[in-house]
Design a protein around this motif. Structure first.
Motif, PDB file in Angstrom:
ATOM      1  N   SER A  14      -2.016 -33.411  20.004  1.00  0.00           N
ATOM      2  CA  SER A  14      -2.800 -33.004  18.871  1.00  0.00           C
ATOM      3  C   SER A  14      -2.340 -33.952  17.617  1.00  0.00           C
ATOM      4  N   MET A  15      -1.646 -34.701  17.744  1.00  0.00           N
ATOM      5  CA  MET A  15      -1.304 -36.206  16.618  1.00  0.00           C
ATOM      6  C   MET A  15      -2.329 -36.977  16.648  1.00  0.00           C
TER       7      MET A  15
ATOM      8  N   THR B 242      -5.196 -37.175  13.976  1.00  0.00           N
ATOM      9  CA  THR B 242      -5.360 -36.155  12.973  1.00  0.00           C
ATOM     10  C   THR B 242      -4.450 -36.817  11.813  1.00  0.00           C
TER      11      THR B 242
ATOM     12  N   THR C  49      -0.633 -36.368   9.955  1.00  0.00           N
ATOM     13  CA  THR C  49       0.588 -36.075  10.946  1.00  0.00           C
ATOM     14  C   THR C  49       1.576 -37.072  10.368  1.00  0.00           C
TER      15      THR C  49
ATOM     16  N   LYS D  69       3.084 -35.265   7.316  1.00  0.00           N
ATOM     17  CA  LYS D  69       3.690 -33.984   7.555  1.00  0.00           C
ATOM     18  C   LYS D  69       5.399 -34.381   8.014  1.00  0.00           C
ATOM     19  N   ILE D  70       5.603 -35.262   9.130  1.00  0.00           N
ATOM     20  CA  ILE D  70       6.663 -35.330   9.632  1.00  0.00           C
ATOM     21  C   ILE D  70       7.754 -35.969   8.621  1.00  0.00           C
TER      22      ILE D  70
ATOM     23  N   THR E 280       8.654 -33.657   5.779  1.00  0.00           N
ATOM     24  CA  THR E 280       9.721 -32.701   6.480  1.00  0.00           C
ATOM     25  C   THR E 280      11.173 -33.276   6.524  1.00  0.00           C
TER      26      THR E 280
ATOM     27  N   LEU F 139       7.870 -28.113  12.330  1.00  0.00           N
ATOM     28  CA  LEU F 139       6.571 -28.657  12.796  1.00  0.00           C
ATOM     29  C   LEU F 139       6.540 -28.466  14.563  1.00  0.00           C
TER      30      LEU F 139
ATOM     31  N   LYS G 152       3.634 -26.796  16.461  1.00  0.00           N
ATOM     32  CA  LYS G 152       2.596 -26.692  15.543  1.00  0.00           C
ATOM     33  C   LYS G 152       2.088 -28.281  15.643  1.00  0.00           C
ATOM     34  N   THR G 153       2.256 -29.318  14.612  1.00  0.00           N
ATOM     35  CA  THR G 153       1.889 -30.505  14.618  1.00  0.00           C
ATOM     36  C   THR G 153       2.383 -31.218  15.787  1.00  0.00           C
ATOM     37  N   ILE G 154       3.740 -31.108  16.201  1.00  0.00           N
ATOM     38  CA  ILE G 154       4.109 -31.801  17.206  1.00  0.00           C
ATOM     39  C   ILE G 154       4.563 -30.950  18.539  1.00  0.00           C
ATOM     40  N   LYS G 155       4.409 -31.409  19.597  1.00  0.00           N
ATOM     41  CA  LYS G 155       4.676 -30.819  21.044  1.00  0.00           C
ATOM     42  C   LYS G 155       6.106 -31.146  21.553  1.00  0.00           C
TER      43      LYS G 155
END
Ligand code: ASP
Ligand code: MG
Length: 467
Positions: A330-331, A334, A337, A340-341, A344, A384, A387-390
């Motif tokens: 999902s990164m 997008t 991303t 956000k990382i 955080t 994250l 959500k953003t990261i798997k």
């Protein structure tokens, strides 16, 4: 010459050292106008920061005990350093008023049970407030006229960004030059506390750890100094860490931009903003060893002599680091991303040292200090993961190796020589980055491979032949 001499904490950590410095300043002052900048005595800023942790945890008694330790250390140092009874008595009285203020501050903070960025800056500025009084008294003891000033008193005005402040240069220049010029006219040597100034409301602010270097260059531009000497316990900037490479050499000359890169990596840590004031004013700076004055040290200027230019000037290392790999489909494609990382991580107070993202955008690799790893992983997981990261993978005990030198710019084949040399040592390279400035090439290896890789590179670029 107008000289700014900055002494780090280890240069003033004993009576003998302070007396030796006073003698050196005395001999220099015959021919030069001198302004001294001092750090806190070795370890004191750490103690003050520890105190704030204790207050936060409500450990009142421990905080008070630490205050007592700080007070006793300065009293003892003052007594051992000063011979003249009158000067010693005046100094102890002077220090006593600071101690009273420090104790009152701690009591207030304990009572409130809270530490704000503003009160923290006020607290940690005490290290320099105390050290300058002892150093200045040591000069008086040798019959040299001297007055101690805090950054605030000498006229350093900053923004109100506590913990990371910046001087407001126009106001600062006016105030500092006025104060210092009148002292120089009376042949008085000012001893200024590094690391701190005050905002427009007179509230004490600091520049961040190691900020005394920044004070030195800021003041140097204000008083149009001819040179700045950073006096510490190393002989200068080196081609590699001598703990790793037996025949590492001192670099005679480097440029400001090279020095900025080196200061982030090398054994001599310099505050990252130190060179900012010099880029426009171009005042030469020397890194010198307080305890080995025979050595000329490293000269840092805008344009070093042509014969000191080399493709690679040094091989630096940052050990004890860790690598975090974050990934997930999902990164890809997008926007936001990465933001956000890193937001955080920033919120968790993690300092990111290296970043790499592959063009497929499916993963980002981040290098942090081992000591920041817990905070980093924890914050990414909480905020994250899922959500953003798997996926989130961690490798500990890695080291960053960086080659620095402006001669790399536009030189073809540097990378192939670098990786050829480490390949011969069977060292596996994990991440590679090169800024578009081509001023440095950095890569990550296992910490246990670091020494052999650094030696291989030092040989490959013939850094022992550095003159
Ligand atoms: N005393 C401060 C510190 O330890 C500033 C300095 O030493 O430059 O970070
Ligand atoms: Mg320091």
């Amino acid at each position: 010459m107008r000289l700014v001499l900055k002494y780090g904490g280890t240069s003033i950590s004993s009576a003998k050292k302070i007396k030796d410095i006073a003698k050196h300043i005395n001999s220099l002052s015959k021919k030069n106008q001198i302004l001294i900048v001092c750090s806190a005595i070795n370890g004191i800023t750490d103690d003050l920061i520890e105190k704030h942790h204790l207050i936060k945890k409500g450990k009142k008694e421990n905080a008070k005990r630490l205050t007592e330790k700080i007070i006793q250390r300065h009293k003892l140092l003052a007594k051992e350093t000063i011979l003249n009874a009158k000067i010693e008595k005046d100094l102890l009285n002077d220090l006593d008023s600071d101690f009273t203020e420090l104790v009152a501050l701690i009591d207030g903070m304990v009572l409130l049970g809270e530490v704000t960025p503003r009160s923290l800056d006020y607290l940690i500025s005490f290290g320099e407030r105390l050290s300058i009084k002892i150093v200045s008294a040591a000069l008086l003891d040798q019959e040299i006229k001297s007055v101690p000033f805090t950054g605030k008193e000498v006229g350093i005005v900053t923004d109100s960004n506590f913990g990371e402040s910046r001087p407001l240069m126009d106001t600062t220049r006016l105030r500092v030059s006025k104060t210092v010029d009148s002292l120089f006219a009376k042949k008085i040597i000012p001893v200024v506390g590094g690391f701190a100034g005050a905002d427009q409301h007179g509230r004490v602010t600091t520049f961040g750890r190691g900020g005394s270097d920044y004070t030195a260059t800021t003041l140097a531009t204000c008083i149009r100094a001819d040179e700045i000497w950073l006096m510490s316990d190393v002989d200068g900037l080196m081609t590699a860490d001598p703990k790793f490479v037996k025949n590492a050499k001192i670099l005679k000359q480097v440029s400001y931009v090279e020095a900025i890169e080196m200061s982030l990596f090398g054994a001599k840590q310099i505050h990252p903003r130190t060179f900012e004031p010099l880029l426009t004013k171009k005042i030469p700076m020397r890194i010198r060893n307080t305890f080995n004055l025979k050595n000329e040290g490293t000269l840092i200027t805008a344009s070093p002599d042509a014969d000191t230019k080399k493709t690679v000037k040094c091989v630096s290392t940052i050990r004890h680091s860790a690598l975090i790999d974050v990934g997930g489909g999902s990164m890809v494609g997008t926007p936001g991303t990465a933001a956000k990382i890193f937001t955080t991580l920033a919120k968790a107070g993690v300092n990111v040292m290296m970043i790499s993202q592959n063009p497929s955008e499916s993963s980002i690799t981040i290098v942090v200090k081992n000591t920041d790893l817990d905070k980093a992983v924890n914050s990414l997981e909480m905020e994250l993961l899922g959500k953003t990261i798997k996926k989130l993978e961690v490798t500990t005990n890695v080291a960053i190796i960086a080659l620095i030198g402006s001669g790399m710019r536009g030189t073809i084949g540097v990378a192939s020589r670098v990786f050829g040399a480490v390949t011969k040592k069977k060292v596996n390279v994990v991440v590679i980055t090169q800024g578009s400035s081509e001023l440095h090439l950095a890569f990550v290896v296992k910490d246990s491979d670091c020494k052999s890789a650094v030696n291989a590179l030092h040989d490959e670029f013939e850094l022992t032949k550095t003159n």
